[in-house]
Design an enzyme around this catalytic site. Structure first.
Site, PDB file in Angstrom:
ATOM      1  N   TYR A  65       3.798  15.233  23.216  1.00 43.81           N
ATOM      2  CA  TYR A  65       4.411  15.957  24.332  1.00 43.81           C
ATOM      3  C   TYR A  65       5.801  15.447  24.708  1.00 43.81           C
ATOM      4  CZ  TYR A  65       0.406  18.951  25.103  1.00 43.81           C
ATOM      5  OH  TYR A  65      -0.555  19.910  24.953  1.00 43.81           O
ATOM      6  N   GLU A 107      -6.899  18.904  27.394  1.00 42.58           N
ATOM      7  CA  GLU A 107      -7.165  18.665  25.971  1.00 42.58           C
ATOM      8  C   GLU A 107      -7.955  17.382  25.745  1.00 42.58           C
ATOM      9  OE1 GLU A 107      -3.264  18.967  24.253  1.00 42.58           O
ATOM     10  OE2 GLU A 107      -3.078  21.062  24.892  1.00 42.58           O
TER      11      GLU A 107
END
Length: 374
Positions: A65, A107
């Protein structure tokens, strides 16, 4: 920009979707939607979960990310130029951090569930191609059994399996999602793959993989699945979009004997109509199962055999002649133009939004845009 700076990420992302601009558009729409709802991210949790399912299947991890964020901010600055003031870039950096944290949190739970469920696993697992069967001129089924001989995870009809392969001569690995085409509870997974024009992975599977070869797969995933309800299930498919619908049909026949189900399939003609005999066998077993076929370009033999119900495309009036109740639950999958037609037909018919379920093959986009503005 990101792939120039971090070419190793080409081992994860779909190169074809990148070339077509679909992945970029999907990412931009997601970031924009999240920023628009930054004060109430709970309102977009369904979208986060949908993307999270794919991220978990692909193996996207928290450390990815920051890389995406850095290149996203650089891209914003590159596009906006002088308009990208320090204040704007700082605000977007903060917003992206909030968005990334939301994805990472959801997630993390998905990874845990995939690993800890009975027969579950982490990452990619080796599967043996136990059987390879040609289903039509362009579709072939692969029956996959775990190389270690251990239990495999269950799944819900409509979900997909994710394969990682590296075709000969390719610098990077390629990852693809393929819908499971049988009911859960077997000692194998079955995927039915269409050979796509210029499709690197589909051609590799069709041409190179044979029985006994090894494929690597992550645990089943996906937020498009059959809901167990008392209302009739109407399964509408075009081309290879049949695969998740067939899994749903199998499941209803095996587990919901009282539920009415309609399978309505569109294909070019019998040469391109996969798994037709299997559908007929399933329908014969279930008193409340019905199957209808539309061929857009039937062959002369098709016309002589009368082995289809409608010449042309699946359209609103024909649907209404088959299914009397617009309160049924409708599931559909196929090429985007087909899906737009079915979606609009269902909306015009007054089918409640909560009864309309669909699956995109590839990054979601155009149909959702229409759904939002409809």
């Amino acid at each position: 920009m990101m792939f120039t700076n971090h070419p190793e990420l080409l081992n994860i992302f779909n190169h074809a979707n990148q070339r077509q601009g679909r992945q970029q558009t999907a990412l931009a729409n997601t970031v924009y939607a999240a920023a628009a709802h930054i004060d109430n991210l709970g309102s977009i949790i369904p979208v986060v979960k949908q993307i999270g399912e794919k991220h978990r299947a692909l193996g996207i991890l928290p450390e990815h990310y920051p890389t995406v964020g850095q290149n996203l901010l650089a891209a914003i600055k590159d596009v906006l130029g002088d308009a990208a003031t320090d204040e704007i870039i700082i605000a977007w950096a903060e917003a992206y951090g909030v968005i990334a944290d939301a994805f990472i949190g959801i997630e993390k739970e998905m990874y845990r569930e995939a690993k800890e469920q009975p027969g579950g696993w982490e990452g990619f697992r080796n599967f043996v191609v136990a059987k390879k069967m040609e289903e039509s001129n362009v579709i072939t089924s692969f029956y996959l059994k775990p190389e270690d001989g251990k239990e495999i995870a269950s799944y819900t009809a409509g979900q997909y399996l994710t394969l990682k392969v590296q075709p000969e001569g390719e610098e990077y690995t390629h990852i693809r999602h393929y819908s499971l085409s049988d009911a859960s509870g077997k000692d194998y997974y079955r995927i039915s793959v269409k050979r796509e024009n210029l499709g690197v992975v589909s051609s590799f599977l069709h041409d190179e993989f044979k029985e006994g070869d090894i494929l690597r797969a992550s645990a089943p995933a996906g937020d498009f699945y059959l809901e167990q309800k008392s209302t009739p299930a109407v399964l509408i498919s075009g081309g290879v979009g049949l695969t998740p619908m067939l899994s749903m049909l199998h499941t209803i026949v095996e587990q919901e004997p009282e539920r009415e189900v309609f399978l309505i399939h569109g294909a070019l003609n019998s040469n391109f109509h996969a798994l037709k005999d299997e559908v007929a066998t399933l329908v014969a077993k279930h008193d409340k199962a019905h199957s209808f076929v539309a061929y857009s370009e039937p062959t002369e033999q098709d016309k002589a055999d009368m082995n289809f119900d409608k010449e042309g495309f699946i359209e609103a009036d024909w649907l209404k002649s088959i299914v009397a109740d617009n309160q049924a639950n409708f599931y559909f999958c196929g090429p985007v133009p087909f899906m737009k037609l079915v979606y609009r037909s269902l909306k015009d018919w007054g089918v409640p939004a909560e009864n309309i379920h669909f699956e995109f093959f590839g990054p979601a986009g155009e149909l959702e845009d229409e759904a939002v503005t409809a």
